[in-house]
Design an enzyme around this catalytic site. Structure first.
Site, PDB file in Angstrom:
ATOM      1  CB  SER A  55     -44.578   2.649   8.695  1.00 45.74           C
ATOM      2  OG  SER A  55     -43.604   3.595   9.108  1.00 45.74           O
ATOM      3  NE  ARG A 302     -51.597   4.864   3.121  1.00 42.60           N
ATOM      4  CZ  ARG A 302     -52.172   6.053   2.863  1.00 42.60           C
ATOM      5  NH1 ARG A 302     -51.748   6.776   1.843  1.00 42.60           N
ATOM      6  NH2 ARG A 302     -53.145   6.498   3.628  1.00 42.60           N
ATOM      7  CB  THR A 338     -45.100   5.891  14.592  1.00 47.49           C
ATOM      8  OG1 THR A 338     -45.058   5.204  13.333  1.00 47.49           O
ATOM      9  CG2 THR A 338     -45.952   5.087  15.564  1.00 47.49           C
ATOM     10  CB  CYS A 495     -49.883   3.375 -10.666  1.00 49.40           C
ATOM     11  SG  CYS A 495     -50.710   1.986  -9.852  1.00 49.40           S
ATOM     12  CB  CYS A 519     -56.022  -0.142  -6.125  1.00 55.52           C
ATOM     13  SG  CYS A 519     -55.820   1.348  -5.135  1.00 55.52           S
ATOM     14  CB  CYS A 522     -49.941   3.813  -2.686  1.00 55.75           C
ATOM     15  SG  CYS A 522     -50.053   4.320  -4.419  1.00 55.75           S
ATOM     16  CB  CYS A 525     -53.535   7.600  -9.000  1.00 58.70           C
ATOM     17  SG  CYS A 525     -54.743   6.868  -7.874  1.00 58.70           S
TER      18      CYS A 525
END
Length: 550
Positions: A55, A302, A338, A495, A519, A522, A525
């Site tokens: 984050s 992310r 958050t 990606c 990978c 995130c 895709c």
């Protein structure tokens, strides 16, 4: 009949992010107040708590103040309070600083902290364990479990030691079943079990579809002379043209700066690459000097919920509930989720504890949704509900003006007389490649801008190579017959980790190669694939990125 072993708990929580850990702590607090105990288990697919947490982050401590009022005296990692707040509109060679008075007061970041959300989660995990919560990192919740009545009775972790061809390796271990009176899902944005729960229980039948952005982030050790602890900068505008989003620069502790770029995933040009837009943004004359002389130390990406209040689904179902970003409680204009995630976890925990204390189990926590709607989560999100759809509908400049006016009017208890809607999912927004203009991105200089593979290296990503590919295709023909033919294979560009490649084009036999070991989880895709042919499922527990301080 299952041959897996099982363990019984009062509450199982999937995900050791801020929502899941806040829920676990609140459950134990309520039990202690009542003079009893409650068994709570938290599953975390990362190799350790915080390994998959990414984050910005500027954190509003509102929920933390409610959960652990004395947190400031408990060696918390939140030590850098925001001291400066800037908002820049970028043009290709210039920046325009928006006056502070134009921004609604809740955008000023007064009383907030900047730092690592991963570090905060590791600290919260310590608080939870001290109360008796059992936390199991490295164990991915792979499967939903149901009782005879159709209620969720828990989850099963994934099998370990399975080869890519499905055979069992010498170290094979079957997954474990974890049964509970209630299961709380805190998987984050686009959780794979949450996606299935939404489908099975039709949780989105009364809300708008969820829409997303992709956030890309780097940590830099910068020249101490350029470091101002607590300085926060947000940008919008350049380099994005037919998409919207923006960047951030957060001066954290120890001469470290977190920088990042968010691109809304409703963009239409299949040639757009969020990763390349991020690298280009860093070369802006207002951004590059902040990084020159520094060193990049980490990278990650992310997906982020951006739907707002109108995309919040039904939260409770027989045997469980959605909390945190599994439900979509991000305040998009504030770029914060958050505090709302933690509060939702606390509210769900209170409902679950009350139900268990009353002798209930695996029914619907029907007090949870009304509790959220009566809380400051709802008040906060309703006040900004038109911001994201306004920008999506009217574009960056006009949309920002409409969103700003609406937020100011809502502070004055008026606001627009309508709720702007999300009518289509992000996967439906791409135009055919033939109708779009390819984007020529500059080559990375290796100093400020970088290529994807060297970036992925800094994420610490690791997957056991000989395991089933967790990026599954519903139809193996679609990537070539549809995605390549119509959209020039946009998965190669959306990606951020170089997972998808089209090889064999020169030979006239193109095929999709999936580099699953790259990978970073995130979920882009799974969200953006135009045919929804890609289905992200959990790999073997412990796989994925290992973020040190993101």
């Amino acid at each position: 009949m299952s041959t897996r072993e099982s363990m019984e708990y009062d509450v199982v929580i999937v995900g050791a992010g801020p929502a899941g850990l806040a829920a676990a702590i609140r459950l134990k607090q309520r039990a202690a107040e009542a003079g009893g105990d409650i068994s709570v288990c938290v599953l975390e697919k990362g190799s350790e708590v915080g390994a998959h947490i990414l984050s910005g982050a500027v954190i509003d401590p509102k929920a933390l103040d409610e959960l652990l009022p004395d947190w400031r005296g408990q060696d918390s990692p939140l030590t850098v309070e925001v001291t400066e707040n800037h908002h820049w509109v970028l043009r290709e060679r210039a920046r325009i600083a928006l006056p502070h008075w134009l921004m609604p007061p809740f955008m000023h970041n007064k009383g907030t902290y900047t730092g690592s959300l991963g570090a905060l989660c590791r600290w919260l995990a310590g608080q939870a364990e001290a109360l008796g919560v059992e936390i199991f990192p490295g164990f991915a919740a792979a499967e939903l479990l149901f009782d005879e009545a159709g209620a969720v009775k828990g989850v099963a972790t994934g099998d370990m030691g399975v080869a890519r061809d499905g055979t069992h390796k010498p170290d094979y271990q079957p997954g474990m079943e974890l049964h509970a009176k209630y299961t709380l899902f805190a998987e984050g944005a686009r959780g794979h079990l949450t996606k299935e729960l939404k489908r099975l229980f039709e949780l989105e039948r009364a809300c708008d579809p969820q829409v997303y952005g992709i956030g890309l982030k780097e940590l830099w050790d910068v020249d101490p002379a350029k470091h101002v602890p607590g300085r926060v900068i947000h940008t919008q505008g350049w380099p994005l043209t037919d998409a919207w989003g923006g960047g951030f620069v957060y001066h954290q502790a120890n001469n470290q700066v977190a920088i990042g770029f968010v691109v809304a995933l409703d963009y239409s040009n299949p040639f757009l690459s969020p990763f390349e837009e991020f690298q280009r943004w860093k070369q802006h004359p207002a951004i590059r000097p902040l990084l020159e002389g520094g060193r990049r130390v980490s990278y990650g990406a992310r997906a982020i919920n951006e739907g707002g209040w109108q995309s919040v689904p039904q939260l409770a179902f027989p045997g469980g509930a959605l909390i945190g970003c599994s439900a979509g409680f991000v305040n998009v204009p504030r770029i914060k989720g958050t505090h709302t995630a933690m509060k939702s976890g606390m509210l769900a925990a209170e409902q679950a504890f009350a139900a268990i204390a009353a002798g209930r189990g695996r029914d619907v926590l029907d007090g949870y949704q009304p509790a959220v709607e009566a809380s400051w989560i709802a008040r906060e999100l309703k006040g900004v509900k038109n911001a994201e759809p306004a920008v999506a509908k009217f574009g960056g400049t006009m949309g920002t003006m409409v969103a700003g006016a609406d937020m100011w009017m809502r502070l004055l208890k008026i606001g627009l007389p309508v709720t702007l809607r999300h009518k289509r999912r992000d996967a439906e927004m791409l135009r055919p490649a033939a109708a779009c203009t390819p984007i020529a991105y500059p080559k990375p200089d290796g100093v400020i801008s970088f290529d994807r593979l060297s970036s992925v290296f800094l994420s610490g990503v690791n997957h056991e190579e000989d395991q089933p590919i967790h990026l599954t295709l519903r139809d193996t023909a679609v990537p070539i017959e549809v995605n390549l033919a119509l959209y020039d294979s946009p998965e190669q560009r959306y990606c951020p980790a170089g997972v998808y490649e089209i090889i064999g084009r020169e030979e006239g036999a193109p095929r999709l190669q999936i580099n699953a070991q790259n990978c970073v989880h995130c979920k882009t895709c799974d969200i953006k694939d135009p045919t929804q042919n890609i289905n992200w499922v959990v790999p073997e527990g412990g796989g994925g990125p290992n973020y040190p301080n993101m």
